[in-house]
Design an enzyme around this catalytic site. Sequence first.
Site, mmCIF file in Angstrom:
data_model
loop_
_atom_site.group_PDB
_atom_site.id
_atom_site.type_symbol
_atom_site.label_atom_id
_atom_site.label_comp_id
_atom_site.label_asym_id
_atom_site.label_seq_id
_atom_site.Cartn_x
_atom_site.Cartn_y
_atom_site.Cartn_z
ATOM 1 N N GLY A 152 0.271 -1.077 0.185
ATOM 2 C CA GLY A 152 0.313 0.006 0.111
ATOM 3 C C GLY A 152 1.176 1.443 -0.031
ATOM 4 O O GLY A 152 0.293 2.174 -0.627
ATOM 5 N N SER A 153 2.130 1.014 0.436
ATOM 6 C CA SER A 153 2.602 2.706 0.742
ATOM 7 C C SER A 153 3.740 2.287 -1.085
ATOM 8 O O SER A 153 3.810 3.672 -2.236
ATOM 9 C CB SER A 153 3.558 1.866 1.470
ATOM 10 O OG SER A 153 3.429 2.426 2.549
ATOM 11 N N SER A 208 7.149 4.163 3.912
ATOM 12 C CA SER A 208 6.664 3.156 4.726
ATOM 13 C C SER A 208 5.247 3.100 5.648
ATOM 14 O O SER A 208 5.828 4.598 6.674
ATOM 15 C CB SER A 208 7.234 2.125 4.722
ATOM 16 O OG SER A 208 7.344 1.328 6.325
ATOM 17 N N SER A 223 3.680 2.613 7.593
ATOM 18 C CA SER A 223 4.411 2.042 9.187
ATOM 19 C C SER A 223 6.037 2.421 9.742
ATOM 20 O O SER A 223 5.881 2.158 10.868
ATOM 21 C CB SER A 223 3.830 0.484 9.171
ATOM 22 O OG SER A 223 5.146 -0.433 9.291
ATOM 23 N N THR A 235 8.838 -1.139 7.507
ATOM 24 C CA THR A 235 8.766 -2.571 7.108
ATOM 25 C C THR A 235 9.853 -3.277 6.145
ATOM 26 O O THR A 235 10.477 -2.291 5.696
ATOM 27 C CB THR A 235 7.926 -2.481 5.504
ATOM 28 O OG1 THR A 235 6.822 -1.940 5.574
ATOM 29 C CG2 THR A 235 7.928 -3.610 3.613
ATOM 30 N N ARG A 259 -2.508 1.036 3.440
ATOM 31 C CA ARG A 259 -3.344 1.452 1.862
ATOM 32 C C ARG A 259 -4.551 1.725 1.923
ATOM 33 O O ARG A 259 -4.446 2.546 0.308
ATOM 34 C CB ARG A 259 -3.625 -0.463 0.892
ATOM 35 C CG ARG A 259 -5.379 -1.006 2.083
ATOM 36 C CD ARG A 259 -5.191 -2.572 1.630
ATOM 37 N NE ARG A 259 -6.191 -2.771 1.965
ATOM 38 C CZ ARG A 259 -6.596 -3.390 3.747
ATOM 39 N NH1 ARG A 259 -5.213 -3.464 4.303
ATOM 40 N NH2 ARG A 259 -7.634 -3.466 4.167
ATOM 41 N N GLU A 274 -6.610 -7.526 -1.264
ATOM 42 C CA GLU A 274 -6.783 -7.213 0.348
ATOM 43 C C GLU A 274 -7.673 -6.645 0.886
ATOM 44 O O GLU A 274 -7.930 -7.482 2.295
ATOM 45 C CB GLU A 274 -5.700 -6.272 1.173
ATOM 46 C CG GLU A 274 -4.180 -6.020 0.483
ATOM 47 C CD GLU A 274 -3.535 -5.094 0.753
ATOM 48 O OE1 GLU A 274 -2.981 -4.867 2.338
ATOM 49 O OE2 GLU A 274 -2.489 -4.899 0.038
ATOM 50 N N HIS A 310 2.193 -10.077 -25.786
ATOM 51 C CA HIS A 310 3.318 -10.817 -27.006
ATOM 52 C C HIS A 310 3.088 -12.083 -25.625
ATOM 53 O O HIS A 310 4.114 -12.973 -25.885
ATOM 54 C CB HIS A 310 4.302 -9.556 -26.551
ATOM 55 C CG HIS A 310 4.679 -8.481 -27.051
ATOM 56 N ND1 HIS A 310 4.721 -8.734 -28.923
ATOM 57 C CD2 HIS A 310 3.811 -7.298 -26.745
ATOM 58 C CE1 HIS A 310 4.726 -7.677 -28.928
ATOM 59 N NE2 HIS A 310 4.174 -6.724 -27.786
ATOM 60 N N LYS A 355 4.707 -11.053 8.624
ATOM 61 C CA LYS A 355 5.910 -10.085 9.216
ATOM 62 C C LYS A 355 6.106 -10.575 9.989
ATOM 63 O O LYS A 355 7.410 -10.296 10.432
ATOM 64 C CB LYS A 355 5.104 -8.889 9.112
ATOM 65 C CG LYS A 355 4.643 -8.009 7.857
ATOM 66 C CD LYS A 355 4.161 -6.480 8.287
ATOM 67 C CE LYS A 355 3.947 -5.661 6.809
ATOM 68 N NZ LYS A 355 4.045 -4.793 6.499
HETATM 69 O O1 PA5 Z 1 -1.817 -2.108 2.847
HETATM 70 C C1 PA5 Z 1 -1.483 -3.065 3.373
HETATM 71 O O2 PA5 Z 1 -1.050 -3.399 4.819
HETATM 72 C C2 PA5 Z 1 0.138 -3.774 3.127
HETATM 73 O O3 PA5 Z 1 0.120 -3.923 1.732
HETATM 74 C C3 PA5 Z 1 1.523 -2.806 3.479
HETATM 75 O O4 PA5 Z 1 1.249 -1.594 2.642
HETATM 76 C C4 PA5 Z 1 2.494 -4.050 3.574
HETATM 77 O O5 PA5 Z 1 3.248 -4.588 3.811
HETATM 78 C C5 PA5 Z 1 4.319 -2.596 3.357
HETATM 79 O O6 PA5 Z 1 3.996 -2.435 4.794
HETATM 80 P P1 PA5 Z 1 3.828 -0.955 5.188
HETATM 81 O O7 PA5 Z 1 2.835 0.215 3.553
HETATM 82 O O8 PA5 Z 1 3.864 0.138 6.311
HETATM 83 O O9 PA5 Z 1 5.634 -0.687 4.702
#
Ligand code: PA5
Length: 702
Positions: A408-409, A447, A449, A452, A499, A580, A596, A690
Site C-alpha cells: 500500500g505504500s 512506509s 508503518s 517494513t 493502503r 487485501e 506478447h 511479518k
Molecule cells: O496494505 C498493507 O497493509 C500492505 O500492503 C502494506 O502496505 C505493506 O505490507 C507495507 O507496509 P507499510 O506500508 O507499513 O510499509
Amino acid sequence: MGKIYAVILAGGKGERLWPATLALPKPLLPFGGNGRTLIKATYDRVLPLVGKGNVYLVATRELAELLGAELGLPREQLILEPFGKNTAPAVGLTALVLGELEPAGTMLMLPADHRIDDEEAFRRALLAAVKAAEEGYLVTLGVRPTYPATGYGYIEGAEPLFEAEGFVVHRAARFVEKPDRHTAEAYVSRGNFFWNSGIFVWKFSQILEEIHRHLPGLAAALAELKSHLGKPTWEAALREAYSRAEETSIDYGVMEKAEKIATIPVSFGWSDLGDWHAIWEALRKDRENNASVDVEVFGKDAAGNLVFSLARKRVGLLGVKDLAVVDTPAALLVAKRELAQRVREIARGFAEREPDWTELYKLDRNGMLEVMENFPQQCREALARGREVILPRELSGFERIVVVGMGGSGITGDFLGLALPGVEVITVRSYVVPRFIGEETLLVGVSYSGNTEETLSAFLDGLRHTRKALGISSGGKLAEICQKQGIPWIEIPKGFQPRAALGHLLFTLLGALEGLGLQAEGMDEGLSILSRMAEELSPRSTPNRAQGLARALQGKIPVIYGAAGTASPVAFRWRTQINENAKQPAFSAELPELCHNEIVGYELAGELFPQIVRLFLRTSCDHPRVALRVEVLKDVLRRRRLPFLELHGEGKTPLAQALSLLYLGDWVSVYLALLNGVDPTPVEPILELKERLAQEKWEPMG
Ligand code: PA5
C-alpha cells in the site's frame, strides 16, 4: 429537409434473457447473425441510410462506453444518461442535444437489440417514415401481427394518408397496452392492429413540442438543461434534469396522448427478441429443430431445443424436447421453451436475494467505508500539510527520484510518477536498490508503518549511494533511521491501514516537493473529481456504480489491464485492493506487454477458467497504438466469448484520470469485500508473515 440521425437506444434489463444478461447486456449477445452482436447488426442495417457520422448511441455511461466500443463509435457520438429513467427522458435528451446541432433534423429511434429479416424493406420503411415526419407526424413502424401476441403493445391504424417507398402511411388511431389473449385474437382478426415495434421517427422540433405538451416535468428540465450545453456544468445539470423528469416510456408519455401520429404497417420479419423462444425462432435450426450458439451439442432423441453457452461448454441432450438451456459462468437455466416469457420470474427470484446493503455495511467493523468516503478530504489535508514541510535546499538538483516502498505504500511511487510527468520516478519494491543510483538520485523511503523490512533495507542500501534522501512514515524504524542519519523525515497521521493512507503519503509528498520546485500536474482536477465521486459512490448513494461493478465481479477472477505509463499502476492497485480488501484472487497485467504472451492463454481460458473477467482501465493519455491494441483485443475476446469490462478515467490530466480509476477501484474492492461477507480492513496473512519473519533475527544493512 434537415439531416437524418439514427439514434440507437440501449437500456432495459433483458430480464427474460436471464442468465445471459447477467454476463452481457442484451445488445452484446451474439444473436445478430454472422457472428455479430445484436447491436452490431442494428448498426450495420441502418448505416447505408445515414452514414457513420450520423449514428448516435444513447445509454448510461458504462453501457454507452461498452456498446460504443463495440461499434467503434467516437465519444462525440455517445449521448450519456446519468442513470436510466425509461425512454422518454432519453428521447428528450437526444432531441435536445442533436436538435441543437441540426434544428431541422429528423431522428430515427432504433432499439439496440431487435431482429429484422428484410433489411432493404426496413430501410425503405424508414425513408417513408421520414417523409411522414416531415409532415409533422410522430411515426412508428407497426408490424403486421403473425399471431395473437400478448407480449407486445398494439397500434390501431386509421385511414391511409399517403404512399411512399412502396409503403402506405396511415394515421394512427391509438396505442394500446399489451392485451390479453382474447383481445389479441380480436386485434389480429381485425387486420388494422399492428405490433408496436418501438421504432419511431420524428423531427427533433416536433418531439420536443409534444414533450412540452404532455410531459411538463421533462420539458421544464430540458429547458433548464439547454443553457448548460457544452459547458463544464453539463453533467451536474443533467443529473438534476433527470431527477426532475417523469420516469416513463415515450410510448406511454407521448405517443398515446399525441394527436398527429402515423404508423406504417410493415412485414419485414421483426422480433424484439425478448425471450429465449424468440431467440430460438430467429436462429438457424438443425434437422431436429435444435438451435445452438457457441456450443458443441450432441443430441439423441432431442428436438426443438435452444442451447447457448457463454462458457462454450459441450452440451449433451438426451430425450429432451423444446427446452431452453442457457449456460453462463455464473448461472445455468433449464426451462421449457414455451414458458420463456416467465424466465423473468426466475431472474427476479434470484434478484430478491440481492444483498441487503444496509445489513452488509455492518460487516465493516473497522470503518473502512468511512475512510473511503473521507479520501478526498484526506488528500486535501495532506496537501496542505505537505506544503508546510520545509525540505533542505540541498535535496534539489536531482535527475530522478527512486521511491522505495512495498504494498500500500509502494503505490505512492507509481502515482508520484503520474503526477510529475517531467520527472523520472522509479519505484523499487525490493531489498536493494538498482546499482545506477548515485548522488544525482533523490531517494524516498515510503512506509506507512515505518517498519517494513524490505523498505528499510532498500532505503539503507540507497543511502550508501546518495545522501539526497527523505523518508515518509507514521513513525517506526524509518523515522529512527532518518533521525539518526540526519535525513529529512515527514510524519503522517497514525491509525490507518497503509493502503487507506495513500492520500496522506502521496499528497503530503507532493506538497513537500513543491518546496523543491516540483509542481504536480492535475491535482486540482483530480481532487474535484474525487470529491464528486465520494458523493456518488458512498453508501449514502446505494445502489451505485461501484456496487454494480462489485456485483459483476462477485465470484469471478478479475484480471485488470492498464497501459504502461498511464493506467498500469492503477490496474495493479485494483488487483491489490481486491486482494487485501475483498480477500479474493485478482491479477493485473500491463499493455502492450500482455499482447506478447497473455493473449495466447485466451485459447483455453473459457474452458479452464470461465470465472475470469477482464477489465480494461483506459485513459485518454494511453499511447494511440496501445488504444488500437485494446480495440483488437476486445475483438479477440468477443470472438472467443470471453467476458470483459471497460472503464475510462475521468478528467483530462493523467493524474486525474488515474486517480478517478483508482478511487472507483478502491470502492469496488470494499463493496466486494462486503458481498464476500468479510470485513475489508484486517489483513491477517500479511501480519502473520511479518511476525514470522521478525522471529528470524535479521538486521537490514546499514
Ligand atoms: O496494505 C498493507 O497493509 C500492505 O500492503 C502494506 O502496505 C505493506 O505490507 C507495507 O507496509 P507499510 O506500508 O507499513 O510499509
